[in-house]
Motif scaffolding. Sequence first.
Motif, short mmCIF file in Angstrom:
data_model
loop_
_atom_site.label_atom_id
_atom_site.label_comp_id
_atom_site.label_asym_id
_atom_site.label_seq_id
_atom_site.Cartn_x
_atom_site.Cartn_y
_atom_site.Cartn_z
N PHE A 1 -29.44 -16.54 12.63
CA PHE A 1 -28.42 -17.51 12.20
C PHE A 1 -27.03 -17.04 12.64
O PHE A 1 -26.80 -15.85 12.84
N ALA A 2 -26.13 -18.02 12.72
CA ALA A 2 -24.72 -17.71 13.03
C ALA A 2 -24.05 -17.22 11.75
O ALA A 2 -24.09 -17.89 10.71
N LEU A 3 -23.44 -16.06 11.82
CA LEU A 3 -22.84 -15.44 10.63
C LEU A 3 -21.64 -16.23 10.11
O LEU A 3 -21.38 -16.24 8.90
N TYR B 1 -27.55 -25.63 3.75
CA TYR B 1 -28.66 -25.56 4.72
C TYR B 1 -28.05 -25.18 6.06
O TYR B 1 -27.03 -25.74 6.47
N LEU B 2 -28.70 -24.23 6.74
CA LEU B 2 -28.18 -23.80 8.04
C LEU B 2 -29.31 -23.82 9.06
O LEU B 2 -30.36 -23.21 8.86
N ALA B 3 -29.06 -24.56 10.16
CA ALA B 3 -30.08 -24.64 11.22
C ALA B 3 -30.14 -23.29 11.93
O ALA B 3 -29.10 -22.65 12.14
N THR C 1 -25.98 -14.79 -8.92
CA THR C 1 -27.10 -14.57 -7.99
C THR C 1 -27.12 -15.70 -6.95
O THR C 1 -26.55 -16.77 -7.18
N VAL C 2 -27.77 -15.41 -5.85
CA VAL C 2 -27.95 -16.41 -4.77
C VAL C 2 -29.44 -16.41 -4.42
O VAL C 2 -30.10 -15.37 -4.48
N THR C 3 -29.95 -17.58 -4.13
CA THR C 3 -31.36 -17.71 -3.72
C THR C 3 -31.39 -18.15 -2.26
O THR C 3 -30.77 -19.14 -1.90
N ILE C 4 -32.07 -17.35 -1.44
CA ILE C 4 -32.13 -17.63 0.00
C ILE C 4 -33.59 -17.91 0.34
O ILE C 4 -34.45 -17.05 0.14
N SER C 5 -33.86 -19.14 0.79
CA SER C 5 -35.25 -19.54 1.08
C SER C 5 -35.42 -19.71 2.59
O SER C 5 -34.65 -20.43 3.23
N LEU C 6 -36.43 -19.01 3.11
CA LEU C 6 -36.61 -18.98 4.56
C LEU C 6 -38.01 -19.44 4.95
O LEU C 6 -38.98 -19.14 4.26
N SER C 7 -38.07 -20.15 6.06
CA SER C 7 -39.35 -20.50 6.65
C SER C 7 -39.15 -20.57 8.15
O SER C 7 -38.06 -20.94 8.60
N SER C 8 -40.19 -20.17 8.88
CA SER C 8 -40.03 -20.13 10.34
C SER C 8 -39.62 -21.49 10.88
O SER C 8 -40.13 -22.53 10.46
N ILE D 1 -37.31 -23.51 10.49
CA ILE D 1 -36.58 -24.61 9.80
C ILE D 1 -35.32 -24.02 9.17
O ILE D 1 -35.19 -22.80 9.07
N PRO D 2 -34.38 -24.87 8.79
CA PRO D 2 -33.11 -24.34 8.24
C PRO D 2 -33.33 -23.46 7.01
O PRO D 2 -34.22 -23.71 6.20
N VAL D 3 -32.47 -22.47 6.88
CA VAL D 3 -32.47 -21.63 5.68
C VAL D 3 -31.71 -22.38 4.60
O VAL D 3 -30.82 -23.19 4.89
N VAL D 4 -32.10 -22.15 3.33
CA VAL D 4 -31.37 -22.76 2.22
C VAL D 4 -30.72 -21.63 1.42
O VAL D 4 -31.40 -20.70 1.00
N VAL D 5 -29.40 -21.69 1.28
CA VAL D 5 -28.67 -20.70 0.48
C VAL D 5 -28.18 -21.45 -0.75
O VAL D 5 -27.38 -22.39 -0.63
N GLU D 6 -28.72 -21.09 -1.93
CA GLU D 6 -28.44 -21.87 -3.14
C GLU D 6 -27.73 -21.06 -4.20
O GLU D 6 -28.14 -19.94 -4.52
N TYR D 7 -26.65 -21.65 -4.73
CA TYR D 7 -25.93 -21.06 -5.87
C TYR D 7 -26.10 -22.02 -7.03
O TYR D 7 -25.75 -23.20 -6.92
N LYS D 8 -26.68 -21.52 -8.14
CA LYS D 8 -26.80 -22.39 -9.32
C LYS D 8 -25.41 -22.57 -9.94
O LYS D 8 -24.58 -21.66 -9.86
#
Lengths: 14, 257
Positions: B207-209, B250-252, B224-231, B233-240
């Motif tokens: 990903f681009a920093l 979401y980042l491509a 806390t932050v939740t980072i969900s990754l799958s090959s 597809i975009p990553v999801v960075v979630e802050y409650k």
Amino acid sequence: VNQQSQITSFFSKA
Amino acid sequence: MLELRLVQGSLLKKVLESIKDLVNDANFDCSATGFSLQAMDSSHVALVALLLRSEGFEHYRCDRNISMGMNLGNMAKMLKCAGNDDIITLKADDGSDTVTFMFESPTQDKIADFEMRLMDIDSEHLGIPEAEYHAILIMPSAEFARICKDLSSIGDTVVISVTKEGVKFSTRGDIGTANVVCRQNTTVDKPEEATVIEMPEPVSLTFALRYLNSFTKATPLSNTVTISLSSEIPVVVEYKIAEMGYIRFYLAPKIEE
């Protein structure tokens, strides 16, 4: 080389 | 008629600070379920989705579904004028082309109202499919922000690899390379300091920093932050957002050509 992809190629218009 | 009263006004202040540099103009959608936004950055590489559920507001009146186009920079300027402890009320009359932000000090001895013109923004809503993630990382948000900041001083892209050992953030640049490995650590005295890795299977993405750094502006919203990754597809960075909702970025990925 790593090509930056776009969100729109993963999420379609609802 | 729309009238949303948020006692913890600082949440809205923090939300704007975390999205105003990523997205210029966006539509805020109000419905019975809550106050939400979905918008892409100008290069269509990142997408932000915000939800503040109606139950989180002290008073939530939304007579009919309404979408309000706002310039986020101007909205942030107005919200900066609210005190951290102020109650923020957002009001808009039906058919009006302005929105009013009202700030009340906790002791009600100071009341301010700022009126902003709305904009017409034609933005398409994207369907975000529920995905099965190959790896879900939950870690202290300050730690994630620190890693992204440190690595961006070395390179402009990061490879995030999750294995059973832990998660590795790697970058390289003209001056050299950097690798940060975070291991699962649940033996902490406060749960928000834990690093949890749910990894049904190994995954590695690039990903681009600069976008990740932009997302970490939401750090003040959650410990806390939740980072969900799958090959592939975009990553999801979630802050409650304090049992009100969430802000998801979401980042491509950058893909090998």
